[in-house]
Each structure stands twice: as C-alpha cells, then as structure tokens.
Design a protein around this motif. Sequence first.
Motif, mmCIF file in Angstrom:
data_model
loop_
_atom_site.group_PDB
_atom_site.id
_atom_site.type_symbol
_atom_site.label_atom_id
_atom_site.label_comp_id
_atom_site.label_asym_id
_atom_site.label_seq_id
_atom_site.Cartn_x
_atom_site.Cartn_y
_atom_site.Cartn_z
ATOM 1 N N GLU A 1 38.953 40.541 44.494
ATOM 2 C CA GLU A 1 40.028 41.250 43.861
ATOM 3 C C GLU A 1 41.487 40.239 43.732
ATOM 4 O OE1 GLU A 1 42.903 44.899 42.970
ATOM 5 O OE2 GLU A 1 41.266 44.980 44.414
ATOM 6 N N HIS A 2 41.611 39.844 45.045
ATOM 7 C CA HIS A 2 42.890 39.223 45.262
ATOM 8 C C HIS A 2 42.938 37.911 44.560
ATOM 9 C CE1 HIS A 2 40.653 37.245 48.557
ATOM 10 N NE2 HIS A 2 41.482 36.380 48.473
ATOM 11 N N GLN A 3 42.094 37.134 44.241
ATOM 12 C CA GLN A 3 42.015 35.765 43.602
ATOM 13 C C GLN A 3 42.048 36.417 41.986
ATOM 14 O OE1 GLN A 3 38.404 33.718 44.604
ATOM 15 N NE2 GLN A 3 39.032 33.138 46.548
ATOM 16 N N LEU A 4 41.656 37.343 41.579
ATOM 17 C CA LEU A 4 42.023 37.716 40.180
ATOM 18 C C LEU A 4 43.452 38.101 40.119
ATOM 19 C CD1 LEU A 4 41.718 38.594 37.366
ATOM 20 C CD2 LEU A 4 40.776 40.506 37.945
ATOM 21 N N GLN A 5 44.189 38.716 41.355
ATOM 22 C CA GLN A 5 45.316 39.006 41.116
ATOM 23 C C GLN A 5 46.124 38.028 41.017
ATOM 24 O OE1 GLN A 5 46.880 42.399 40.770
ATOM 25 N NE2 GLN A 5 48.422 41.052 40.575
ATOM 26 N N ALA A 6 45.993 36.922 42.067
ATOM 27 C CA ALA A 6 46.769 35.579 42.028
ATOM 28 C C ALA A 6 46.480 34.979 40.685
ATOM 29 C CB ALA A 6 46.132 34.495 42.846
#
Length: 658
Positions: A173-178
């Motif tokens: 998820e944190h890569q989508l948030q990035a």
Amino acid sequence: MPASGIERFLTLIGGEANLPPELPPQAQPATTIPTQDEPSEDSEDPFSGLPSVQEVIEQEVAAEEAARAHSAKPQVHTQPQFTPKFLPSSASPLSDADAHSQMPMGEPAPRGISFSPFIAVTRFCYKFVSHQWSQPLATAFFDANKIYHRAWDIYYIWSDQHQTARPTTFVPEHQLQALINDINQAFPEAHISLTEDLREDGLVVNLDNLPDELRPLSLGRTTSREQYDYLVAAIPYPSRPPGTMPDDRSLQAFRDMIDKMVELGKAKSKAKKKANQQVAIQRRQEMSKQVLRAQRYLGLLPKKDDDLLTSMNNLTIPPLDPNTAVPHPFEQDVIIIAIDVEAYERSPKTITEVGVATLDTRDLRGEAPGADGGDWRRHIRGRHFRVVEYKHLRNHEFVEGCPDAFRGEFGTSEFVAREELPSVLTSCFHQPFSRREVDPATVATEEESSGPDTLNEANSRSTEKQSSSPDTSTEVNSTATPEEKRTIVLLGHDINQDITYLHSIGFSVLNRSHLAEPLDTATMFKSYTRDNNATSLGRVLLHFDIDGWYLHNAGNDAVYTMQALLAIAVRAAAGRGSEEAGRKVGEALEKRTADAVEMAKERVRDEAEGWSLHEDEGGESGYAIVPSMGEERREAQKPVFGPPRPVLYTMGGAVLDV
C-alpha cells in the motif's frame, strides 16, 4: 536415404543463395592434417545431429500434450520452484533500506502491511479519479506504460484452491500512496487520496488473516512492463501444497477476496452501484455513532438506558454550555488512551517512535470543558517513546519528521530498547495509566543538563520520585486502587494503520482486558463535517484553531489526537439543535454542490473544444490522403528482415500481393 544435416540446413535458410559470402583463403599455420586413412573426429558432419523439421514439429506437439496432461493431474510440491533467479538486466539495483526488495522470490509476504491489487493500480486514473483529472493524470503517469516505470515490489496469489486465468498480483500500500503523493505534487488541485470508499471497494486489502498456505508470495521488483511480464510468465502453475488446509469458511473468504480483486477491474452494474450506496449510507451512520458514544463517555450525552429509551424518544436534549460542568454522568467511567506510531519511510516495519496520550474521565468531574474542551486538555498525560536502535533515523522524503521535538508541556521523550517496547507499552494500559508525579519542566531541565545519552537515567530518577511522592494535583479526583480494573477506550487518527504497526512489533493492542472499543478521530471528523474525504490531523487541528506545532512526532500527535476528540465532541454538543449549526451544515453542503457543478461545467467546456465544421483562418479545410501515398509510407516504415522474399504470382500471371 534421409537428407544430411547440411541439406536440411540449406532447406531451412532457403537455398545456397542465402549463404554468407565465402571468405578469401588465409594462410594456415602448419598443423598435422589427418589423412583419408586416418579420419579425424573434427571431420564429421557438424549438422548430422540436428533434428529434421518434422521431428521438431512432433516434439512440440508432444510437449503441449504433456503440459495439458500435467495440468489436469493434482500434484504436490513443497514450495513453488521459480525458474528465473534474477531480474532482466534493465532492473534497478535493490536498495538496502527497502525490506521488500530484499525478499527472495517465492517467500511469503510479511505480515503487518496492507496491499493493493496491481492491475487496479495501473488503471487508477481511469477508474478511481474524476473525469476532470483522468486524462491529465493518464498522460503524466500512466499512458505508454509509464506506470510500470516505477519501482514496484510485486507479490502474487495463484492458488489451486481457487483457480483463476492469471495470477493476482499485489504491491504494498505504501507504494501506491507514494504514487498518489507524486500525483498530488504534480497536480495540487486534484486532491487525490485513498478514501474509505476505495478501501471498501478493495483497492487496499489486509491479507494478514490469510493462512500460511494461501498468503501472497514475493515475485520480485520490477521497473518496466517487460520485467513485469517476464516475472509473471515465470510463475509456476498452481498446485495444492501439502499439509492441513484451512476450513471451509476461511476458503470461502479467500475465494470472495480473489473474486473481488478480479471484479475491481470491471465496470460496475447499476444494481451493484445501488447496493454500494446503501452500504455507504450504513457506514456513515456508524461514523455518526462514534461521535455520540464519545459524548456519552465524556458526560456530554445522557447514558443510553434501554429501560428509559422509550420515554426519552420525545425529549430534546438541549445544547451544552461549555462554561459549566457537564450535566450527565460519565458512561462506564472510562480511561481514553490515544496512540500514534511513526515508522521509517524507507522500511515501514521499522518502528522509530510511539506516542501515548491518556485521559482519565475521573479527572474531569465537576470541571467545565471550556470552548472545544480547552479546559480539559491539561489533564492529558502525554508520553513519547523512541527506539534506541533507530534514534538516528529521521523521515524527510514524504513527511518532515521531528523525533527530537516532543513539546515540553506534554512531557519528556523516553528512549527504549526495541525488545522492551512491547512491555513498556503494556504498562501504559495498567495502573497508574501513565500518571506523572513530577513536573515535566523539571525532567526537561535534567535532560538539558545531562544530554540525550543520560536520558534513561533521568527517567529512572523520575520513576523513583513517582513511587515516593503522592499526586497532589489529582489526588482529590482519583479514587482508583492498583487492583481496580478500568474500562479502556482506544483512540487514534486513522487508527487501523497504528494498530497494524503495533502488531508488527509484538504488541497486540486490541488484546487488552476491559477494552471497550477503538475510536477514530478521522472518522469522527468526517461525521462532524459530513464530508466523506479523509482529513489529516493537521487540518483537523487547524479547523478548531488548536496549535499543532511539530507534527509527525509520535508523542505530539497522540496528544493532538486526544485534543481533537475533545474538540469534536464538545463543539458538536454545544451546537446541538441550534440554528447556527444547521446553517453552517447547509452552507458547507451548498459549497460542495457549487464546486461539483463548476467542475462539471468545466468538463463540458473542455470536451466541446476542437470540434469545427468550418475552414480555419488560412482557408485550409484538410485534404484526403491518397491511398497509394499511405501505402508507400507504411511500406517505407515497415522493417524487412532476412533475405529478399520471392515474388509470388497467381494462376493468371498477376503479382500476388501478400
């Protein structure tokens, strides 16, 4: 007599005319040349071992039949065997700070992080963004495979328990948030975010509840479409692993989750859209109930008594006067504990800070809350824990961290070893619930004189003072004994992420005795403003004119979260049933409606540009392209490989155009 190898080779290349030109003879070194009587091993036909064309075709057919027979049989493998052991040469080097990129292929995904289906991520701008911004975002970040030209850590699920046409791939998820952060930086007015509706639709999923046999496996890191297709093509066909399989209920939940991921890339039907609307309405009603329950905990609403519920239906509760003591008892006599966790941005499982803020409702008895609960804030007990092993880490890329800026009026930072952090947090949920017996300014003075290296010694001295001196400031209101069990209400801002972080370090915050429920100020603020978009903690503080210095410090954020709870509950109670509150709600609704209408008008104007049935200023009306010219242009651009192709003719003698 079968043809020799050289004859078959000449047949394959189209005859001797296609052989390369013969090189001129060169002087050969003096070597022993074998005679005819002594044939050399090198003089054998080098093409004698090549199969014929028919043999090659038969081998391919046999391989396909064997593959079909192999897929029809249930097979047992201990672990999927990957043929590729490395990424294509165009892959970016792996970063030591990123734990995901270091995972070997085939390893189960780590727990404690959420995932997003990768195919849905690649179509994010087309499916989850308003039409106004869809094409600009597509041009900048998605079209021409741009979305693949980022560092993605790919995981996949392809199980024999629920076979699908292709593996289902995920990214953290944190890569989508990035990606969303980059989009908002390039298009600040777009305001793209992961809303609760998107999470409910399945764009973000938590896979921690899956059994080990069904968990996603690591596939590798990709930075291009070619690398992604290469890795996905190398995934072995699913087979049933050995061991005990999960029960029917777990399998059904797993199948439903996979189906939801597959359906995420398809258009929604009208019936499904209506059903989702009903679910959204129910979810908003639950959000509003959080505010009401918080008000009951704080004495801002009467206790919910089923025996008196019928007689109270026709009564109107008057608005609260914040300058007088609350008129109702504090339901369940609770202790509210707010938490906030800060993780290192390059390794989300690396927890660097934990903040805890505690509010005992017994300390509020007989005291007026003040405007937005301002007079109750002094009873908040703040604590800030920093992990010693990670004290050198500081976030600065996505957010500006400030681990060394815990506000002195809230308390003093405490350095804790990583292994001791779960036990220290556990103590915060037991007597005396982080009650301080010394002035924080005194401890701060000791910290400045001794430096950060001796901070633990100062904290130890503070603990000794707490055990030897009574709490004169709160002794009147506090009647708890060490053996007394108190009801606890957990609090956070977007609390699910903090709970996941705490579970990753071995602290099961939900597994506390006498825990009533978790409350979320992000959800409560949505209900208060009637806006479904998530709001950051800083904006919530700004809305209530609360000083929010040094955000992204876990200790400060935990205290700010408690202050936000008081502000939402008290202001909502003070405006209960008033015309002013109704007018503000109406104005906010009208503003959102006007903004939506303006966006729709702008979209219509943009779509109307460029259409014209009149000649332009220069008199140019456009000319049709002659077909032969187009054909010549295409022929000129068409690459030609190998020798010139022979000209073919029809039976009538005309050139056959193929």
